[in-house]
Motif scaffolding. Sequence first.
Motif, PDB file in Angstrom:
ATOM      1  N   ASN A 149      42.995  56.897  24.196  1.00 14.82           N
ATOM      2  CA  ASN A 149      44.371  56.752  23.734  1.00 14.82           C
ATOM      3  C   ASN A 149      44.607  55.452  22.959  1.00 14.82           C
ATOM      4  N   GLY A 150      43.519  54.798  22.534  1.00 12.00           N
ATOM      5  CA  GLY A 150      43.659  53.604  21.712  1.00 12.00           C
ATOM      6  C   GLY A 150      44.349  52.450  22.400  1.00 12.00           C
ATOM      7  N   PRO A 151      43.933  52.078  23.614  1.00 14.95           N
ATOM      8  CA  PRO A 151      44.582  50.967  24.312  1.00 14.95           C
ATOM      9  C   PRO A 151      44.340  49.641  23.604  1.00 14.95           C
ATOM     10  N   ARG A 152      45.160  48.660  23.940  1.00 15.38           N
ATOM     11  CA  ARG A 152      44.949  47.324  23.394  1.00 15.38           C
ATOM     12  C   ARG A 152      44.153  46.440  24.346  1.00 15.38           C
ATOM     13  N   VAL A 153      44.099  46.856  25.617  1.00 12.99           N
ATOM     14  CA  VAL A 153      43.384  46.082  26.642  1.00 12.99           C
ATOM     15  C   VAL A 153      42.432  47.005  27.394  1.00 12.99           C
TER      16      VAL A 153
ATOM     17  N   GLU B 115      46.651  35.941  19.028  1.00 12.37           N
ATOM     18  CA  GLU B 115      47.711  36.466  19.881  1.00 12.37           C
ATOM     19  C   GLU B 115      47.159  36.880  21.245  1.00 12.37           C
ATOM     20  N   ALA B 116      47.889  36.543  22.304  1.00 10.61           N
ATOM     21  CA  ALA B 116      47.483  36.916  23.657  1.00 10.61           C
ATOM     22  C   ALA B 116      47.856  38.371  23.905  1.00 10.61           C
ATOM     23  N   MET B 117      46.855  39.199  24.231  1.00  7.89           N
ATOM     24  CA  MET B 117      47.122  40.596  24.538  1.00  7.89           C
ATOM     25  C   MET B 117      47.368  40.809  26.026  1.00  7.89           C
ATOM     26  N   LEU B 118      46.778  39.938  26.845  1.00  4.99           N
ATOM     27  CA  LEU B 118      46.979  40.011  28.291  1.00  4.99           C
ATOM     28  C   LEU B 118      47.185  38.588  28.801  1.00  4.99           C
ATOM     29  N   ARG B 119      48.239  38.406  29.592  1.00  8.31           N
ATOM     30  CA  ARG B 119      48.489  37.091  30.165  1.00  8.31           C
ATOM     31  C   ARG B 119      48.952  37.234  31.624  1.00  8.31           C
ATOM     32  N   LEU B 120      48.262  36.574  32.517  1.00  6.87           N
ATOM     33  CA  LEU B 120      48.665  36.491  33.913  1.00  6.87           C
ATOM     34  C   LEU B 120      49.115  35.061  34.180  1.00  6.87           C
ATOM     35  N   SER B 121      50.273  34.912  34.795  1.00  8.14           N
ATOM     36  CA  SER B 121      50.820  33.578  35.054  1.00  8.14           C
ATOM     37  C   SER B 121      51.223  33.457  36.517  1.00  8.14           C
TER      38      SER B 121
ATOM     39  N   GLY C 247      54.407  35.784  40.521  1.00  4.54           N
ATOM     40  CA  GLY C 247      53.833  35.626  39.202  1.00  4.54           C
ATOM     41  C   GLY C 247      54.213  36.770  38.279  1.00  4.54           C
ATOM     42  N   ARG C 248      53.654  36.750  37.077  1.00  2.00           N
ATOM     43  CA  ARG C 248      54.004  37.760  36.083  1.00  2.00           C
ATOM     44  C   ARG C 248      52.788  38.200  35.288  1.00  2.00           C
ATOM     45  N   VAL C 249      52.875  39.414  34.793  1.00  2.00           N
ATOM     46  CA  VAL C 249      51.843  40.008  33.947  1.00  2.00           C
ATOM     47  C   VAL C 249      52.488  40.402  32.626  1.00  2.00           C
ATOM     48  N   GLU C 250      51.882  39.973  31.523  1.00  2.00           N
ATOM     49  CA  GLU C 250      52.353  40.350  30.197  1.00  2.00           C
ATOM     50  C   GLU C 250      51.247  41.103  29.465  1.00  2.00           C
ATOM     51  N   ILE C 251      51.604  42.181  28.816  1.00  2.00           N
ATOM     52  CA  ILE C 251      50.683  42.938  27.972  1.00  2.00           C
ATOM     53  C   ILE C 251      51.292  43.032  26.586  1.00  2.00           C
ATOM     54  N   GLY C 252      50.563  42.535  25.592  1.00  2.00           N
ATOM     55  CA  GLY C 252      51.082  42.526  24.230  1.00  2.00           C
ATOM     56  C   GLY C 252      52.361  41.727  24.089  1.00  2.00           C
TER      57      GLY C 252
ATOM     58  N   ARG D 180      45.096  35.497  51.587  1.00  2.00           N
ATOM     59  CA  ARG D 180      45.595  35.225  50.240  1.00  2.00           C
ATOM     60  C   ARG D 180      44.443  35.461  49.259  1.00  2.00           C
ATOM     61  N   VAL D 181      44.430  36.619  48.634  1.00  2.00           N
ATOM     62  CA  VAL D 181      43.330  37.014  47.759  1.00  2.00           C
ATOM     63  C   VAL D 181      43.439  36.323  46.404  1.00  2.00           C
ATOM     64  N   LEU D 182      44.619  36.317  45.831  1.00  2.64           N
ATOM     65  CA  LEU D 182      44.868  35.628  44.567  1.00  2.64           C
ATOM     66  C   LEU D 182      45.902  34.541  44.814  1.00  2.64           C
ATOM     67  N   ASN D 183      45.601  33.342  44.337  1.00  3.06           N
ATOM     68  CA  ASN D 183      46.414  32.179  44.691  1.00  3.06           C
ATOM     69  C   ASN D 183      46.825  31.416  43.427  1.00  3.06           C
ATOM     70  N   GLY D 184      47.749  32.005  42.681  1.00  2.00           N
ATOM     71  CA  GLY D 184      48.227  31.359  41.473  1.00  2.00           C
ATOM     72  C   GLY D 184      47.294  31.529  40.288  1.00  2.00           C
ATOM     73  N   VAL D 185      46.896  32.758  40.014  1.00  2.00           N
ATOM     74  CA  VAL D 185      45.965  33.034  38.918  1.00  2.00           C
ATOM     75  C   VAL D 185      46.667  32.908  37.567  1.00  2.00           C
ATOM     76  N   ASP D 186      46.077  32.108  36.690  1.00  2.00           N
ATOM     77  CA  ASP D 186      46.496  32.006  35.291  1.00  2.00           C
ATOM     78  C   ASP D 186      45.336  32.484  34.424  1.00  2.00           C
ATOM     79  N   LEU D 187      45.616  33.414  33.520  1.00  2.00           N
ATOM     80  CA  LEU D 187      44.554  33.986  32.691  1.00  2.00           C
ATOM     81  C   LEU D 187      45.161  34.490  31.393  1.00  2.00           C
ATOM     82  N   THR D 188      44.499  34.174  30.282  1.00  2.00           N
ATOM     83  CA  THR D 188      44.946  34.661  28.980  1.00  2.00           C
ATOM     84  C   THR D 188      43.772  35.311  28.260  1.00  2.00           C
ATOM     85  N   LEU D 189      44.026  36.493  27.736  1.00  2.00           N
ATOM     86  CA  LEU D 189      43.013  37.244  26.999  1.00  2.00           C
ATOM     87  C   LEU D 189      43.537  37.448  25.585  1.00  2.00           C
ATOM     88  N   ALA D 190      42.844  36.863  24.604  1.00  2.00           N
ATOM     89  CA  ALA D 190      43.306  36.929  23.220  1.00  2.00           C
ATOM     90  C   ALA D 190      42.928  38.262  22.576  1.00  2.00           C
TER      91      ALA D 190
END
Length: 227
Positions: free
Chosen positions: A163-167, A3-9, A65-70, A24-34
């Motif tokens: 605090n028991g973070p997931r990321v 399962e992806a815990m962190l996803r940048l699209s 873009g979007r950021v997803e956590i959990g 332009r510091v970030l230019n379409g970053v895609d990243l997934t952290l399982a």
Amino acid sequence: MSEAMLRLSGVEKIYNRGQTSEVRVLNGVDLTLARGEMVALVAPSGAGKSTLLHIAGLLDTPDAGRVEIGGEDMTGLTDRRRTMVRRQEVGFVYQFHHLLPEFSALENIVLPQLANGVARRDAVARAQALLEQVGVGARAGHRPSAMSGGEQQRVAFCRALANGPRVLLADEPTGNLDPGTSDQVFAALTGLVRGTGLSALIATHNLDLAARMDRILRLDQGQVVPG
């Protein structure tokens, strides 16, 4: 795949300089952290590592873009909800420990738990257990000024996980330490990450440390590519 815990699209971040130019510091970053994955992020100074980590940890917002956590989309959340998610789901570690100097090691780990509504007895027990896990349990009553740099950073790791973070997001967590201490502190960080099963994205210049992680990613011209 886990399962992806962190996803940048498609994450973009642009800084204006004057009225006619932009960076332009970030230019379409895609990243997934399982889940349970420990990933190194490698890039030269000024390439945008800190910006990426701040956006991933909801300290900053992308221009696109979007950021997803959990699995939850963080785009468009209110400031209050972003703060709540950040407090509960994300742990931060920086190059400098940023411990509160007037409080002991134990208290530095207890305080964020109290702010999150944890009972003091439970907060103290968790803080002590974390300190024991990284080998500085005997220093629980010491203030940061009475501790070595490596000990201070281990306390900072514990605080990030209070605090028991997931990321976990870490920005050059051993960059201020000598090589020997760096190895010891990184081993402590790895033990915490593996012991809790959380997902970690760790920005570092140290290629030896990066090689010990599950994957290496590189930030190149505003995009994340395999290292």
